[in-house]
Design a protein around this motif. Structure first.
Motif, mmCIF file in Angstrom:
data_model
loop_
_atom_site.group_PDB
_atom_site.id
_atom_site.type_symbol
_atom_site.label_atom_id
_atom_site.label_comp_id
_atom_site.label_asym_id
_atom_site.label_seq_id
_atom_site.Cartn_x
_atom_site.Cartn_y
_atom_site.Cartn_z
ATOM 1 N N HIS A 1 -4.245 51.122 28.444
ATOM 2 C CA HIS A 1 -3.098 50.815 27.601
ATOM 3 C C HIS A 1 -3.480 49.782 26.555
ATOM 4 C CE1 HIS A 1 0.532 48.423 26.589
ATOM 5 N NE2 HIS A 1 1.176 49.573 26.658
ATOM 6 N N GLY A 2 -4.234 48.792 26.975
ATOM 7 C CA GLY A 2 -4.760 47.802 26.043
ATOM 8 C C GLY A 2 -3.929 46.547 25.886
ATOM 9 N N PHE B 1 3.478 41.933 31.020
ATOM 10 C CA PHE B 1 4.836 42.157 31.501
ATOM 11 C C PHE B 1 5.834 42.490 30.396
ATOM 12 C CE2 PHE B 1 5.014 39.974 35.944
ATOM 13 C CZ PHE B 1 4.155 40.940 36.428
ATOM 14 N N SER B 2 5.681 41.907 29.217
ATOM 15 C CA SER B 2 6.656 42.173 28.154
ATOM 16 C C SER B 2 6.561 43.603 27.628
ATOM 17 C CB SER B 2 6.461 41.185 27.006
ATOM 18 O OG SER B 2 5.154 41.275 26.486
ATOM 19 N N ASN B 3 5.464 44.296 27.927
ATOM 20 C CA ASN B 3 5.283 45.681 27.487
ATOM 21 C C ASN B 3 5.467 46.687 28.611
ATOM 22 O OD1 ASN B 3 4.734 44.878 24.867
ATOM 23 N ND2 ASN B 3 2.523 44.781 25.192
ATOM 24 N N TYR C 1 -6.483 50.839 20.535
ATOM 25 C CA TYR C 1 -7.710 50.143 20.168
ATOM 26 C C TYR C 1 -8.495 50.857 19.088
ATOM 27 C CZ TYR C 1 -7.673 46.328 23.437
ATOM 28 O OH TYR C 1 -7.371 45.175 24.081
ATOM 29 N N VAL C 2 -9.118 50.051 18.258
ATOM 30 C CA VAL C 2 -9.975 50.558 17.182
ATOM 31 C C VAL C 2 -11.399 50.082 17.443
ATOM 32 C CG1 VAL C 2 -10.429 50.549 14.718
ATOM 33 C CG2 VAL C 2 -8.069 50.492 15.543
ATOM 34 N N PHE C 3 -12.319 51.025 17.566
ATOM 35 C CA PHE C 3 -13.725 50.710 17.784
ATOM 36 C C PHE C 3 -14.552 51.395 16.703
ATOM 37 C CE2 PHE C 3 -11.768 50.396 21.954
ATOM 38 C CZ PHE C 3 -12.228 49.169 22.377
ATOM 39 N N SER C 4 -15.338 50.591 15.997
ATOM 40 C CA SER C 4 -16.217 51.127 14.948
ATOM 41 C C SER C 4 -15.427 51.953 13.949
ATOM 42 C CB SER C 4 -17.338 51.961 15.583
ATOM 43 O OG SER C 4 -18.067 51.189 16.521
ATOM 44 N N GLY C 5 -14.233 51.485 13.618
ATOM 45 C CA GLY C 5 -13.434 52.165 12.606
ATOM 46 C C GLY C 5 -12.717 53.399 13.092
ATOM 47 N N GLU C 6 -12.749 53.664 14.396
ATOM 48 C CA GLU C 6 -12.098 54.846 14.941
ATOM 49 C C GLU C 6 -11.012 54.440 15.940
ATOM 50 O OE1 GLU C 6 -14.954 57.396 16.667
ATOM 51 O OE2 GLU C 6 -16.093 57.700 14.818
ATOM 52 N N ARG C 7 -9.937 55.217 15.944
ATOM 53 C CA ARG C 7 -8.871 54.968 16.899
ATOM 54 C C ARG C 7 -9.234 55.600 18.239
ATOM 55 N NH1 ARG C 7 -5.682 55.550 11.973
ATOM 56 N NH2 ARG C 7 -5.499 57.787 12.228
ATOM 57 N N GLU C 8 -8.977 54.853 19.317
ATOM 58 C CA GLU C 8 -9.389 55.284 20.650
ATOM 59 C C GLU C 8 -8.271 55.044 21.660
ATOM 60 O OE1 GLU C 8 -12.184 56.518 21.942
ATOM 61 O OE2 GLU C 8 -13.905 55.958 20.704
ATOM 62 N N ILE C 9 -8.238 55.868 22.709
ATOM 63 C CA ILE C 9 -7.334 55.612 23.832
ATOM 64 C C ILE C 9 -8.133 55.135 25.046
ATOM 65 C CG2 ILE C 9 -5.670 57.313 23.009
ATOM 66 C CD1 ILE C 9 -6.611 59.152 25.306
ATOM 67 N N TYR C 10 -9.446 55.022 24.886
ATOM 68 C CA TYR C 10 -10.309 54.658 26.016
ATOM 69 C C TYR C 10 -10.794 53.212 25.914
ATOM 70 C CZ TYR C 10 -10.417 59.711 26.707
ATOM 71 O OH TYR C 10 -10.054 61.014 26.907
ATOM 72 N N GLY C 11 -11.313 52.732 27.042
ATOM 73 C CA GLY C 11 -11.850 51.380 27.079
ATOM 74 C C GLY C 11 -12.296 51.020 28.479
ATOM 75 N N ASP C 12 -12.298 49.738 28.769
ATOM 76 C CA ASP C 12 -12.677 49.221 30.077
ATOM 77 C C ASP C 12 -11.394 48.893 30.839
ATOM 78 O OD1 ASP C 12 -13.497 47.669 32.258
ATOM 79 O OD2 ASP C 12 -15.192 46.803 31.154
ATOM 80 N N PHE C 13 -11.100 49.649 31.906
ATOM 81 C CA PHE C 13 -9.823 49.510 32.609
ATOM 82 C C PHE C 13 -9.624 48.107 33.181
ATOM 83 C CE2 PHE C 13 -12.522 50.205 36.245
ATOM 84 C CZ PHE C 13 -11.911 49.501 37.274
ATOM 85 N N ARG C 14 -10.715 47.354 33.369
ATOM 86 C CA ARG C 14 -10.579 45.998 33.894
ATOM 87 C C ARG C 14 -9.752 45.128 32.956
ATOM 88 N NH1 ARG C 14 -16.531 43.985 34.732
ATOM 89 N NH2 ARG C 14 -16.653 44.929 32.660
ATOM 90 N N TYR C 15 -9.760 45.475 31.682
ATOM 91 C CA TYR C 15 -8.975 44.718 30.714
ATOM 92 C C TYR C 15 -7.480 44.850 31.011
ATOM 93 C CZ TYR C 15 -7.704 42.678 26.199
ATOM 94 O OH TYR C 15 -7.205 41.865 25.216
ATOM 95 N N ASP C 16 -7.024 46.066 31.357
ATOM 96 C CA ASP C 16 -5.613 46.253 31.714
ATOM 97 C C ASP C 16 -5.267 45.481 32.975
ATOM 98 O OD1 ASP C 16 -4.815 47.790 29.598
ATOM 99 O OD2 ASP C 16 -4.843 49.702 30.658
ATOM 100 N N LEU C 17 -6.164 45.504 33.942
ATOM 101 C CA LEU C 17 -5.924 44.764 35.180
ATOM 102 C C LEU C 17 -5.835 43.262 34.895
ATOM 103 C CD1 LEU C 17 -5.541 45.227 38.201
ATOM 104 C CD2 LEU C 17 -8.019 45.085 38.487
#
Length: 538
Positions: free
Chosen positions: A398-399, A403-405, A423-439
């Motif tokens: 989710h990124g 709690f407010s979201n 999230y934007v990585f290297s100029g591209e829109r993404e729905i992926y990442g490192d799930f630990r960030y959400d946790l």
């Protein structure tokens, strides 16, 4: 009462109805959450704007309600005196009890219902505020002639015959405290009957109000809450009865958020707000989602009184969402996103904060008389505690899973997320990442108490600019949730693991320049980072 001719009363001496209790726990209506505060914040301000500053202002609460220490201090700072009234009293009995306790017989009494807010408080005495539109609930209809009130009549629900009659919308002003006590007592505590008796002796006038916000029922609460919804300066929210439209000049970011809703798999969609449409209109972009009549977890955590049974359901649904996300795997290795999320951002923002604020990020600090490393040294140490995997795949995130979201619908016991980061990585829109960030973002609210800081519900003490002490009110329920969350494991990552805690602490450091308009909040973030860092180090 010496020297004063009138008082103001916010009558909140009974708990909210069962529907609202199911959402927020056992709260008097004036204590219901509203934005990053409580309903009483705007009620008190409206009354203060309409009366003399020296006029006493009282707020009644049920005798069994334990007012949190922070609220006691907040109300005292606003010049509001708390009055505890016995549980189980009717509205009229509560009014009589309050006037008797403060001996307010000699002057006037202004009365505002604890579940009500109106735009402009009517002036003068012997007036009843009226509004032309009611709802399918029990109201007091006003029979009047040329704004002179003939009588008030309790109606159980609005019907066609009642549509032309205004309803009493929760504000009354009486010129004689003694007379309203006498009349309501004569009516055996029935407030409306007492008003009609009072009207025979001291005629009442109808005062029309345009803005009336009722927080007494679940549907009217969420409808009224919409008018005070807050958004950060780079967003512009337009909220209607059914929709939320989010607009920004950052077209790339808005498009990224909309595309996140579009691209998540069907297994995730039951846990997300429903995207209705998206637009790019020249210099700005927007997207619209369905408005959900549900509180967010920040409101529940900071202001609510719900029990462990409900928190277990919230935690279970949050875990379900995260686990489903980890099963949605992308093609790139997780490493590609981890460094962007957890490394570069912290140091760049920390340097920005130093430039803009003049704070020395290389100077050693003190927390509760205990020496700590500098902010920069802490950032480096936190980075070393976050392992970067070269083999694990990226997953859906989710990124901004704080709690407010996160909304919670008590009807289906399921969370629903809003405002993804996109999230934007290297100029591209993404729905992926490192799930630990959400946790870690979830921990940011649970353990980091981020939402308490946004609401100003903390005590910060400083002997100098580099010395900090931060305290929060003690709450058994909060401690229980933190202990329960510490036992959570998602895809092999423990919520209490060193890496998750390190990511969570780094969030408070990286967000410092984002709150340049609130130096008080920046200091609290620094103090909180030190609090959490010293806890982690033991």
């Amino acid at each position: 009462m010496s020297g004063f001719t009138s008082i103001s009363l916010i009558l909140s001496g009974a708990f909210s109805n069962s529907e609202i209790i199911a959402e927020f726990g056992l709260l008097p209506p004036a204590f219901l959450p509203l934005g990053v505060g409580r309903l009483y914040d705007i009620q008190v301000q409206a009354l203060r704007d309409s009366i003399q500053d020296a006029e006493p202002l009282y707020l009644t609460v049920p005798e069994s309600f334990e007012v949190p220490a922070h609220d006691r201090r907040c109300l005292a700072n606003k010049g509001v005196s708390l009055l505890s009234v016995p549980d189980g009293l009717s509205l009229g009995e509560s009014l009589v009890y309050a006037i008797n306790v403060v001996n307010a017989y000699a002057g006037g009494v202004r009365l505002l219902y604890g579940d009500t807010q109106i735009g402009t408080i009517p002036s003068g005495f012997d007036v009843v505020a009226g509004h032309i539109e009611g709802d399918d609930y029990s109201w007091a209809a006003i029979n009047h002639k040329n704004d002179e009130i003939v009588s008030l009549e309790t109606i159980e629900a609005a019907n066609e015959m009642d549509l032309d009659r205004p309803v009493a919308c929760g504000y009354f002003a009486f010129s004689s405290g003694a007379e309203i006590v006498r009349m309501v007592s004569q009516a055996r505590g029935d407030f409306i009957k007492g008003l009609n008796l009072y009207n025979r002796h001291l005629p009442l006038t109808l005062s029309w109000v345009d803005e009336w916000y009722d927080f007494g029922h679940l549907q009217t609460y969420f409808r009224s809450r919409r008018v005070v919804t807050t958004a950060r300066v780079f967003n512009n929210l337009q909220i209607t009865h059914n929709t939320v439209c989010k607009r920004s000049a950052d077209t790339f970011k808005m498009s990224a958020e909309a595309e996140w809703f579009e691209n998540v798999p069907p297994s995730v969609q039951p846990y997300t707000a429903r995207l209705l449409e998206k637009h790019v209109d020249g210099p700005s972009a927007s997207y619209t989602t369905e408005y959900q009549y549900a509180p967010n977890l920040a409101e529940i955590y900071v202001f609510g009184q719900i029990g462990r049974a409900t928190w277990k359901k919230i935690l279970a649904s949050s875990i379900e969402f995260l686990e489903i996300c980890t099963k949605t795997v992308g093609e790139a290795p997780r490493e590609k996103y981890s460094r962007e999320l957890m490394g570069k951002k912290s140091f760049g923002r920390l340097e920005q904060f130093a430039r803009e604020s003049g704070f020395d990020i290389e100077r050693e600090l003190t927390y509760k008389n205990r020496p700590t490393p500098s902010l920069l040294s802490i950032a480096y140490e936190l980075e070393r505690l976050i392992p970067i995997s070269h083999e694990e795949p990226c997953t859906l995130i989710h990124g901004d899973f704080c709690f407010s979201n996160i909304l919670y619908n008590s009807r289906n016991d399921r969370i629903s997320v809003i405002d993804p980061r996109g999230y934007v990585f290297s100029g591209e829109r993404e729905i992926y990442g490192d799930f630990r960030y959400d946790l870690a973002k979830y921990s940011h609210s649970v353990d980091g108490l981020y939402d308490f800081i946004l609401a100003g519900r903390y005590d910060l003490t400083q002997r100098n600019a580099y010395d900090f002490e931060l305290n929060f009110d003690v709450s058994p329920q909060r401690q229980w949730l933190q202990d329960s969350f510490a036992d959570v494991t998602i895809a092999g990552a423990s919520a209490s693991g060193t890496d998750i805690r390190a990511i969570m602490i780094s969030l408070f450091i990286s967000m410092l320049p984002l709150h340049a308009d609130r130096p008080d909040r920046q200091k609290a973030f620094i103090a909180n980072a030190l609090r959490l860092f010293t806890q982690m180090k033991g």
